[in-house]
Design a protein around this motif. Structure first.
Motif, short mmCIF file in Angstrom:
data_model
loop_
_atom_site.label_atom_id
_atom_site.label_comp_id
_atom_site.label_asym_id
_atom_site.label_seq_id
_atom_site.Cartn_x
_atom_site.Cartn_y
_atom_site.Cartn_z
N SER A 1 44.10 51.33 41.88
CA SER A 1 42.82 51.22 41.17
C SER A 1 42.90 50.08 40.16
O SER A 1 43.88 49.98 39.41
CB SER A 1 42.51 52.53 40.44
OG SER A 1 41.41 52.36 39.57
N ASP B 1 41.01 49.70 37.55
CA ASP B 1 40.54 50.06 36.21
C ASP B 1 40.71 51.54 35.86
O ASP B 1 40.12 52.03 34.91
CB ASP B 1 39.06 49.68 36.05
CG ASP B 1 38.18 50.29 37.15
OD1 ASP B 1 38.67 51.20 37.87
OD2 ASP B 1 37.03 49.85 37.28
N ARG C 1 39.69 54.09 37.57
CA ARG C 1 38.71 54.96 38.22
C ARG C 1 39.14 55.25 39.66
O ARG C 1 40.02 54.57 40.21
CB ARG C 1 37.32 54.32 38.19
CG ARG C 1 36.79 54.16 36.77
CD ARG C 1 35.32 53.76 36.73
NE ARG C 1 35.09 52.39 37.19
CZ ARG C 1 33.88 51.83 37.23
NH1 ARG C 1 32.80 52.52 36.87
NH2 ARG C 1 33.74 50.57 37.65
N LYS D 1 38.31 44.95 43.21
CA LYS D 1 39.26 43.94 42.73
C LYS D 1 38.72 42.53 42.95
O LYS D 1 38.86 41.66 42.09
CB LYS D 1 40.60 44.12 43.44
CG LYS D 1 41.42 45.30 42.96
CD LYS D 1 42.78 45.35 43.63
CE LYS D 1 43.63 46.47 43.05
NZ LYS D 1 44.97 46.52 43.67
N LEU E 1 35.98 41.83 40.40
CA LEU E 1 36.53 41.64 39.07
C LEU E 1 37.19 40.26 38.95
O LEU E 1 37.09 39.60 37.92
CB LEU E 1 37.53 42.75 38.74
CG LEU E 1 36.92 44.15 38.52
CD1 LEU E 1 38.01 45.20 38.48
CD2 LEU E 1 36.10 44.18 37.23
#
Length: 240
Positions: free
Chosen positions: A123, A125, A127, A222, A225
């Motif tokens: 993950s 972040d 979450r 990912k 981001l």
């Protein structure tokens, strides 16, 4: 023999240093095959979970960990084999995926425990992201092995990105009751069944972990981001 030695040495070190706690260990069968389907927060997940169980747990690992050149590469390969990792080339597309599934089925047919991360990657972040239905569900239906949902707790906080020295803290592991999918036996060719089975497992993991659930793949999150970081803007993985 190598696995036993590594389990004792690595496991003893992790237990003494981080003192991880475990709930639901009684759900792991004393013998016979079972699939441990876990969230994935940290590189260390594949070490903490096997260290806290009495039985061997085999995970799939990137082939790069096993074929790096030099003395360091050979030592790394020996270490990963010693802690129960199987090498699979994940850059080969569909063929690599089939090889991973075949390896998982072989482990379970030997009556052993197989560990898998349905999200497919860590993950980005903390979450919980959508599970990939092509691996876990197919392996579960092909073998009939029960699926145990697993939640790793706080492992991502031990060594966040950019930190060299691990933080001394107590991570946790919650293991849920086994999920029986025998009602779907013989239906592994139905993509809707594969999706339903995977979503049921992810829901169980969410209940155990308390994580916020995001209905997109972690790989997509990912990428978004990374793109946002290049552009200097914040990105929400849920947004197209």
């Amino acid at each position: 023999m190598l696995y036993g030695a590594m389990k004792v040495s690595v496991g003893a070190g992790l237990k003494a240093t981080f003192r991880p706690w475990v709930e639901g260990k009684e759900h792991v069968p004393a013998e016979g095959p079972a699939i441990l389907a876990s969230n994935h927060l940290s590189f260390s997940d594949s070490f903490f979970l096997p260290a806290m169980l009495d039985r061997r747990v085999t995970f799939i690992a990137k082939a790069e960990y096993f074929n790096s050149p030099g003395v360091k590469g050979r030592l790394t390969a020996a270490f990963f084999r010693g802690v129960g990792q199987l090498p699979v080339d994940r850059t080969g597309g569909r063929g690599a995926g089939e090889a991973a599934i075949a390896s998982a089925i072989a482990v379970l047919e030997r009556g052993e425990l197989f560990g898998i991360y349905p999200e497919g990657t860590r993950s980005p972040d903390g979450r919980l992201y959508r599970g990939k239905s092509g691996g876990l569900a197919r392996v579960a239906l092909a073998t009939g092995a029960p699926v145990l949902p697993v939640a790793m707790i706080d492992t991502e906080k031990i060594q966040p990105p950019g930190k060299v020295v691990p933080k001394l803290m107590r991570p946790g592991i919650r293991i849920g009751a086994p999920l029986d999918f025998s009602r779907y036996q013989g239906m592994e060719g139905d993509r809707f069944i594969l999706r339903s089975l995977t979503d049921e497992v992810m829901y169980a993991i969410m209940r155990l972990s308390g994580q916020e659930y995001v209905d997109v793949y972690a790989t997509v999150a990912k990428r978004r981001l990374a793109e946002a970081a290049k552009g200097g803007d914040a990105a929400d993985p849920e947004r197209e």
